[in-house]
Design a protein around this motif. Structure first.
Motif, PDB file in Angstrom:
ATOM      1  N   GLN A   1       0.834  -1.187   0.000  1.00 48.62           N
ATOM      2  CA  GLN A   1       0.000   0.000   0.000  1.00 48.62           C
ATOM      3  C   GLN A   1       0.876   1.247   0.000  1.00 48.62           C
ATOM      4  O   GLN A   1       2.007   1.239   0.505  1.00 48.62           O
ATOM      5  N   GLU A   2       0.332   2.301  -0.555  1.00 52.77           N
ATOM      6  CA  GLU A   2       1.023   3.597  -0.555  1.00 52.77           C
ATOM      7  C   GLU A   2       1.409   3.974   0.872  1.00 52.77           C
ATOM      8  O   GLU A   2       0.618   3.803   1.814  1.00 52.77           O
ATOM      9  N   GLY A   3       2.640   4.456   1.042  1.00 56.41           N
ATOM     10  CA  GLY A   3       3.108   4.888   2.355  1.00 56.41           C
ATOM     11  C   GLY A   3       3.956   3.846   3.073  1.00 56.41           C
ATOM     12  O   GLY A   3       4.657   4.175   4.034  1.00 56.41           O
ATOM     13  N   GLU A   4       3.889   2.593   2.622  1.00 53.36           N
ATOM     14  CA  GLU A   4       4.692   1.539   3.259  1.00 53.36           C
ATOM     15  C   GLU A   4       6.150   1.622   2.802  1.00 53.36           C
ATOM     16  O   GLU A   4       6.468   2.210   1.768  1.00 53.36           O
ATOM     17  N   ASN A   5       7.013   1.007   3.611  1.00 49.41           N
ATOM     18  CA  ASN A   5       8.428   0.882   3.250  1.00 49.41           C
ATOM     19  C   ASN A   5       8.693  -0.511   2.703  1.00 49.41           C
ATOM     20  O   ASN A   5       7.963  -1.459   3.016  1.00 49.41           O
ATOM     21  N   LEU A   6       9.741  -0.634   1.889  1.00 48.01           N
ATOM     22  CA  LEU A   6      10.067  -1.946   1.340  1.00 48.01           C
ATOM     23  C   LEU A   6      11.558  -2.037   1.056  1.00 48.01           C
ATOM     24  O   LEU A   6      12.235  -1.020   0.894  1.00 48.01           O
ATOM     25  N   THR A   7      12.034  -3.274   0.997  1.00 45.57           N
ATOM     26  CA  THR A   7      13.441  -3.521   0.645  1.00 45.57           C
ATOM     27  C   THR A   7      13.510  -4.658  -0.364  1.00 45.57           C
ATOM     28  O   THR A   7      12.852  -5.685  -0.188  1.00 45.57           O
ATOM     29  N   VAL A   8      14.300  -4.454  -1.389  1.00 45.31           N
ATOM     30  CA  VAL A   8      14.567  -5.464  -2.406  1.00 45.31           C
ATOM     31  C   VAL A   8      16.031  -5.866  -2.281  1.00 45.31           C
ATOM     32  O   VAL A   8      16.901  -5.013  -2.109  1.00 45.31           O
ATOM     33  N   TYR A   9      16.278  -7.177  -2.360  1.00 46.27           N
ATOM     34  CA  TYR A   9      17.633  -7.687  -2.169  1.00 46.27           C
ATOM     35  C   TYR A   9      18.186  -8.292  -3.453  1.00 46.27           C
ATOM     36  O   TYR A   9      17.450  -8.872  -4.259  1.00 46.27           O
ATOM     37  N   CYS A  10      19.489  -8.182  -3.584  1.00 47.55           N
ATOM     38  CA  CYS A  10      20.186  -8.708  -4.753  1.00 47.55           C
ATOM     39  C   CYS A  10      21.435  -9.404  -4.228  1.00 47.55           C
ATOM     40  O   CYS A  10      22.304  -8.746  -3.640  1.00 47.55           O
ATOM     41  N   ASN A  11      21.523 -10.721  -4.389  1.00 42.41           N
ATOM     42  CA  ASN A  11      22.605 -11.492  -3.774  1.00 42.41           C
ATOM     43  C   ASN A  11      23.318 -12.371  -4.790  1.00 42.41           C
ATOM     44  O   ASN A  11      22.718 -12.885  -5.730  1.00 42.41           O
ATOM     45  N   SER A  12      24.618 -12.558  -4.553  1.00 41.65           N
ATOM     46  CA  SER A  12      25.417 -13.405  -5.421  1.00 41.65           C
ATOM     47  C   SER A  12      26.542 -14.045  -4.618  1.00 41.65           C
ATOM     48  O   SER A  12      26.927 -13.544  -3.559  1.00 41.65           O
ATOM     49  N   SER A  13      27.074 -15.125  -5.134  1.00 39.87           N
ATOM     50  CA  SER A  13      28.274 -15.718  -4.539  1.00 39.87           C
ATOM     51  C   SER A  13      29.527 -15.158  -5.206  1.00 39.87           C
ATOM     52  O   SER A  13      30.649 -15.451  -4.780  1.00 39.87           O
ATOM     53  N   SER A  14      29.323 -14.339  -6.248  1.00 39.53           N
ATOM     54  CA  SER A  14      30.444 -13.761  -6.981  1.00 39.53           C
ATOM     55  C   SER A  14      30.683 -12.322  -6.543  1.00 39.53           C
ATOM     56  O   SER A  14      29.769 -11.642  -6.075  1.00 39.53           O
ATOM     57  N   VAL A  15      31.909 -11.872  -6.737  1.00 43.52           N
ATOM     58  CA  VAL A  15      32.276 -10.495  -6.440  1.00 43.52           C
ATOM     59  C   VAL A  15      32.119  -9.652  -7.703  1.00 43.52           C
ATOM     60  O   VAL A  15      32.543 -10.066  -8.790  1.00 43.52           O
ATOM     61  N   PHE A  16      31.522  -8.491  -7.565  1.00 40.90           N
ATOM     62  CA  PHE A  16      31.340  -7.593  -8.696  1.00 40.90           C
ATOM     63  C   PHE A  16      32.135  -6.309  -8.485  1.00 40.90           C
ATOM     64  O   PHE A  16      32.292  -5.829  -7.368  1.00 40.90           O
ATOM     65  N   SER A  17      32.643  -5.748  -9.576  1.00 35.25           N
ATOM     66  CA  SER A  17      33.374  -4.489  -9.480  1.00 35.25           C
ATOM     67  C   SER A  17      32.407  -3.326  -9.287  1.00 35.25           C
ATOM     68  O   SER A  17      32.789  -2.293  -8.737  1.00 35.25           O
ATOM     69  N   SER A  18      31.206  -3.480  -9.754  1.00 32.27           N
ATOM     70  CA  SER A  18      30.184  -2.458  -9.540  1.00 32.27           C
ATOM     71  C   SER A  18      28.814  -3.104  -9.687  1.00 32.27           C
ATOM     72  O   SER A  18      28.689  -4.202 -10.237  1.00 32.27           O
ATOM     73  N   LEU A  19      27.814  -2.427  -9.189  1.00 30.59           N
ATOM     74  CA  LEU A  19      26.471  -2.948  -9.290  1.00 30.59           C
ATOM     75  C   LEU A  19      25.528  -1.803  -9.625  1.00 30.59           C
ATOM     76  O   LEU A  19      25.642  -0.709  -9.055  1.00 30.59           O
ATOM     77  N   GLN A  20      24.643  -2.070 -10.549  1.00 37.93           N
ATOM     78  CA  GLN A  20      23.700  -1.054 -10.983  1.00 37.93           C
ATOM     79  C   GLN A  20      22.275  -1.495 -10.665  1.00 37.93           C
ATOM     80  O   GLN A  20      21.976  -2.683 -10.641  1.00 37.93           O
ATOM     81  N   TRP A  21      21.413  -0.505 -10.423  1.00 35.76           N
ATOM     82  CA  TRP A  21      19.983  -0.752 -10.268  1.00 35.76           C
ATOM     83  C   TRP A  21      19.249  -0.007 -11.371  1.00 35.76           C
ATOM     84  O   TRP A  21      19.512   1.180 -11.617  1.00 35.76           O
ATOM     85  N   TYR A  22      18.342  -0.740 -12.035  1.00 31.71           N
ATOM     86  CA  TYR A  22      17.532  -0.170 -13.093  1.00 31.71           C
ATOM     87  C   TYR A  22      16.056  -0.302 -12.719  1.00 31.71           C
ATOM     88  O   TYR A  22      15.651  -1.216 -11.993  1.00 31.71           O
ATOM     89  N   ARG A  23      15.252   0.606 -13.294  1.00 27.95           N
ATOM     90  CA  ARG A  23      13.805   0.519 -13.150  1.00 27.95           C
ATOM     91  C   ARG A  23      13.201   0.470 -14.551  1.00 27.95           C
ATOM     92  O   ARG A  23      13.620   1.227 -15.440  1.00 27.95           O
ATOM     93  N   GLN A  24      12.257  -0.433 -14.740  1.00 29.88           N
ATOM     94  CA  GLN A  24      11.655  -0.607 -16.048  1.00 29.88           C
ATOM     95  C   GLN A  24      10.139  -0.510 -15.944  1.00 29.88           C
ATOM     96  O   GLN A  24       9.522  -1.170 -15.097  1.00 29.88           O
ATOM     97  N   GLU A  25       9.546   0.294 -16.810  1.00 30.99           N
ATOM     98  CA  GLU A  25       8.088   0.398 -16.878  1.00 30.99           C
ATOM     99  C   GLU A  25       7.593  -0.401 -18.088  1.00 30.99           C
ATOM    100  O   GLU A  25       8.334  -0.630 -19.039  1.00 30.99           O
TER     101      GLU A  25
END
Lengths: 114, 114
Positions: A14-38
């Motif tokens: 619902q509108e007004g709530e908080n949320l968390t999205v997780y992204c996990n790997s066993s590999s090491v990354f030099s950088s990580l990006q977040w994208y949003r798609q409509e």
């Protein structure tokens, strides 16, 4: 093959709530990006994190890169209907045959109800 | 600003037919990519290019081919279309360091193989 696991896959809140999205790997990354798609559009970059432990804020969105650079999280405070969309994390590795290629998570579909 | 332009937006193919998905960018980016997006599977890299005349396979190249004769254009060729190639295809480009640089995506091409 490097894998990025995103959770949850679906989130309906619902509108007004908080949320968390997780992204996990066993590999090491030099950088990580977040994208949003409509629907009907291509992904659009929200943020890039490059340093272990880094925290970046974009208005109500907070992004964190894990200390070991194997995981990341996206936290949204007081979600709004305009936040609805598919959120994708993508990890990059430097050097070798992986140079220049991003590994994408399977995405989190977020629906924020008014 | 055009950015990354993909054509066609929609296409229906019969099994065994061939076609080319066109991609053009006007940002003078060296790096270009083709991804496919299946429901619940995120984005999978098909082919990528680090500059004119240079292409390389991604994670799922079978059944596809690419060429990069100019900096601007990066067409994706499907030979002998199969139902497994039903997907949404995204072309993307990047101008900076590929491991940290932003990917700019086109709007996608939805392909159905019947």
């Amino acid at each position: 093959t490097q894998l990025l696991e995103q959770s949850p896959q679906f989130l309906s809140i619902q509108e007004g709530e908080n949320l968390t999205v997780y992204c996990n790997s066993s590999s090491v990354f030099s950088s990580l990006q977040w994208y949003r798609q409509e629907p009907g559009e291509g992904p659009v970059l929200l943020v890039t994190v490059v340093t272990g432990g880094e925290v970046k804020k974009l208005k109500r969105l907070t992004f964190q890169f894990g200390d070991a650079r194997k995981d990341s999280s996206l936290h949204i405070t007081a979600a709004q209907p305009g936040d609805t969309g598919l959120y994708l994390c993508a990890g990059a590795t430097a050097g070798g045959t992986s140079y220049g290629k991003l590994t994408f998570g399977q995405g989190t579909i977020l629906t924020v109800h008014p | 600003n055009a950015g990354v332009t993909q054509t066609p937006k929609f296409r229906i193919l019969k099994i065994g037919q061939s076609m080319t998905l066109q991609c053009a960018q006007d940002m003078n980016h060296n790096y270009m990519y083709w991804y496919r997006q299946d429901p619940g599977m995120g984005l999978k890299l098909i082919y990528y290019s680090v500059g004119a005349g240079i292409t390389d396979k991604g994670e799922v190249p079978n059944g596809y081919n690419v060429s990069r004769s100019t900096t601007e254009d990066f067409p994706l060729r499907l030979e002998l279309a199969a139902p497994s190639q039903t997907s949404v295809y995204f072309c993307a480009s990047s101008g900076g360091l590929a491991e940290t640089g932003e990917l700019f995506f086109g709007e996608g091409s939805r392909l159905t193989v019947l």
